[in-house]
Design a protein around this motif. Structure first.
Motif, short mmCIF file in Angstrom:
data_model
loop_
_atom_site.label_atom_id
_atom_site.label_comp_id
_atom_site.label_asym_id
_atom_site.label_seq_id
_atom_site.Cartn_x
_atom_site.Cartn_y
_atom_site.Cartn_z
N MET A 1 -5.91 36.68 22.70
CA MET A 1 -6.53 36.54 21.38
C MET A 1 -7.95 36.00 21.47
O MET A 1 -8.70 36.03 20.50
N GLN A 2 -8.30 35.43 22.64
CA GLN A 2 -9.66 35.02 23.00
C GLN A 2 -10.18 33.76 22.30
O GLN A 2 -10.96 33.00 22.89
N SER A 3 -9.78 33.51 21.07
CA SER A 3 -10.26 32.32 20.37
C SER A 3 -9.29 31.96 19.24
O SER A 3 -8.55 32.82 18.76
N PRO A 4 -9.28 30.69 18.80
CA PRO A 4 -8.37 30.30 17.71
C PRO A 4 -8.68 31.01 16.40
O PRO A 4 -7.78 31.26 15.60
N GLU A 5 -9.95 31.36 16.18
CA GLU A 5 -10.31 32.04 14.93
C GLU A 5 -9.64 33.41 14.82
O GLU A 5 -9.34 33.89 13.72
N ASN A 6 -9.37 34.04 15.96
CA ASN A 6 -8.79 35.38 15.94
C ASN A 6 -7.31 35.39 15.54
O ASN A 6 -6.75 36.46 15.31
N PHE A 7 -6.70 34.20 15.45
CA PHE A 7 -5.31 34.15 15.00
C PHE A 7 -5.18 34.53 13.53
O PHE A 7 -4.09 34.82 13.05
N LYS A 8 -6.30 34.51 12.82
CA LYS A 8 -6.28 34.96 11.43
C LYS A 8 -5.87 36.43 11.36
O LYS A 8 -5.27 36.89 10.38
N LEU A 9 -6.18 37.18 12.41
CA LEU A 9 -5.79 38.58 12.48
C LEU A 9 -4.26 38.71 12.47
O LEU A 9 -3.71 39.60 11.80
N LEU A 10 -3.59 37.80 13.18
CA LEU A 10 -2.12 37.82 13.19
C LEU A 10 -1.56 37.38 11.84
O LEU A 10 -0.52 37.88 11.40
N GLU A 11 -2.24 36.44 11.19
CA GLU A 11 -1.82 36.01 9.85
C GLU A 11 -1.93 37.17 8.87
O GLU A 11 -1.04 37.36 8.01
N ASP A 12 -3.00 37.94 8.97
CA ASP A 12 -3.19 39.09 8.08
C ASP A 12 -2.09 40.12 8.32
O ASP A 12 -1.56 40.71 7.36
N LEU A 13 -1.74 40.35 9.57
CA LEU A 13 -0.66 41.29 9.88
C LEU A 13 0.67 40.77 9.34
O LEU A 13 1.48 41.54 8.79
N ALA A 14 0.90 39.47 9.47
CA ALA A 14 2.13 38.87 8.95
C ALA A 14 2.20 39.00 7.43
O ALA A 14 3.26 39.27 6.86
N ASN A 15 1.07 38.84 6.74
CA ASN A 15 1.04 38.99 5.28
C ASN A 15 1.44 40.40 4.86
O ASN A 15 2.07 40.60 3.82
N CYS A 16 1.06 41.39 5.66
CA CYS A 16 1.40 42.78 5.34
C CYS A 16 2.89 43.06 5.53
O CYS A 16 3.47 43.89 4.85
N LEU A 17 3.49 42.34 6.48
CA LEU A 17 4.91 42.58 6.79
C LEU A 17 5.85 41.82 5.87
O LEU A 17 7.02 42.18 5.77
N GLY A 18 5.37 40.76 5.22
CA GLY A 18 6.21 40.07 4.26
C GLY A 18 6.33 38.58 4.50
O GLY A 18 5.92 38.06 5.55
N PRO A 19 6.93 37.85 3.56
CA PRO A 19 7.03 36.39 3.66
C PRO A 19 8.03 35.90 4.68
O PRO A 19 8.04 34.72 5.02
N GLU A 20 8.92 36.78 5.18
CA GLU A 20 9.93 36.35 6.15
C GLU A 20 9.40 36.36 7.57
O GLU A 20 10.14 36.15 8.53
N VAL A 21 8.08 36.62 7.74
CA VAL A 21 7.47 36.72 9.06
C VAL A 21 6.83 35.38 9.45
O VAL A 21 6.19 34.73 8.62
N SER A 22 7.01 34.98 10.72
CA SER A 22 6.37 33.78 11.23
C SER A 22 5.39 34.16 12.35
O SER A 22 5.53 35.21 12.97
#
Length: 327
Positions: free
Chosen positions: A214-235
């Motif tokens: 992921m290269q940097s902590p800021e890029n974890f927002k990309l995973l959060e965005d993907l999780a938002n698309c998949l639904g609230p049951e995603v961690s």
């Protein structure tokens, strides 16, 4: 024995029964065992889910006391009264503090982090994982009079069946334990660095984890965005390299020294797949690996693999999921 009587300790979070405990109830009921549910820290309204699951007997105590030292004599006495053939609980940090004490006090066999449990003739067949998940072994535990085993099951390893419907009404009893206040037991509270409405990693059905790629902590927002698309049951989780670097909290770590998870879907982004990480997620139902290194060890364990730049792949996934959500 004519019929197995299972005493199952049900864990609650915010007055909601955890899915890992409901899995144990479902598993035991589908084995045609007589189920007695012990609900600590739950009020009468919170146990409705346990009733719907089909438990024949339900005992609850609304006190949220979390001191295992003070709870031990009460739980031990309760087990003596109920005389179950087996005591089951989810392998959580709370239960790992309480039930070893109970087993020692009652001189009962204790097994933790088990994968499966079956009753066959006059013995229990117990499956456990060894060598950081490299192999699984089954062992037979012969039954002795008045010595039911205390078994902690890894979350979501059993009970994937549909909810069991009990034709009879459940017997509900409120326990009148007068649990004393904490004495020499210290409860350490940590300040939460971020608020999240997502489920705990051990409870999540879908987990998206990021690694050094992921290269940097800021890029974890990309995973959060993907999780938002998949639904609230995603961690969202992470590898040890990421948590050690301070990119995300250690509470997000999946692995041998982190949390052991077994979701329906595990998406690993930029994680090479060291054996320590595999030990924490190799029991996931479906594993998807995204990595630009085709020789990454995780590809050998994954069901689906995407070789390429995750910073190009994940935005494409997000775009496609958003389009599907609109339709």
């Amino acid at each position: 024995m004519s019929q197995v009587k299972a005493l199952i300790s049900v864990d609650f979070l915010n007055q909601q029964a955890k899915s890992s405990s409901l899995d144990l109830l479902s598993f035991a009921l589908h084995q045609n065992w007589q189920v007695c549910a012990l609900c600590l820290g739950a009020n009468k309204e919170a146990i409705e889910t346990v009733k719907k699951q089909g438990a024949q007997e339900i005992f609850f105590h609304p006190d949220k006391a979390s001191n295992p030292q003070n709870l031990t004599p009460f739980v031990s006495g309760f087990i003596k009264e109920q005389k179950p053939n087996v005591i089951l609980a989810s392998s959580s940090s709370k239960n790992l503090e309480l039930f070893p004490r109970v087993a020692f006090r009652l001189k009962l066999p204790f097994l933790s982090d088990c994968l499966d449990l079956q009753w066959q003739k006059d013995s229990w067949i117990i499956e456990k994982s060894f060598y950081a998940g490299k192999c699984q072994a089954r062992s037979h535990l012969n039954v002795l009079p008045d010595t039911p085993p205390v078994v902690l099951i890894r979350p979501h390893q059993v009970g994937q069946q549909e909810a069991f419907t009990n034709s009879k009404d459940s017997s509900v009893t409120e326990l009148t334990w007068n649990i004393p206040e904490s004495t020499n037991y210290k409860l350490v509270r940590t300040k939460k660095t971020q608020k999240s409405k997502r489920p705990e990693l051990t409870e999540a059905q879908i987990i998206i984890s990021g690694g050094r790629g992921m290269q940097s902590p800021e890029n974890f927002k990309l995973l959060e965005d993907l999780a938002n698309c998949l639904g609230p049951e995603v961690s969202v989780g992470a590898s040890r390299a990421v948590t050690d670097a301070g990119w995300v909290p250690h509470s997000m770590q999946v692995g041998q020294t982190g949390k052991t998870v077994s979701p329906q879907l595990y998406i690993a982004c930029g994680i090479s797949g060291a054996i320590q990480h595999l030990a924490g997620m190799n029991r996931s139902r479906i594993i998807v690996a995204i990595n630009n290194d085709p020789s990454a060890p995780l590809f050998q364990k994954s069901h689906y693999g995407l070789v390429g730049d995750l910073f190009k792949i994940i935005p494409c996934l997000i775009k496609e999921l958003k389009q599907q959500n609109k339709n």
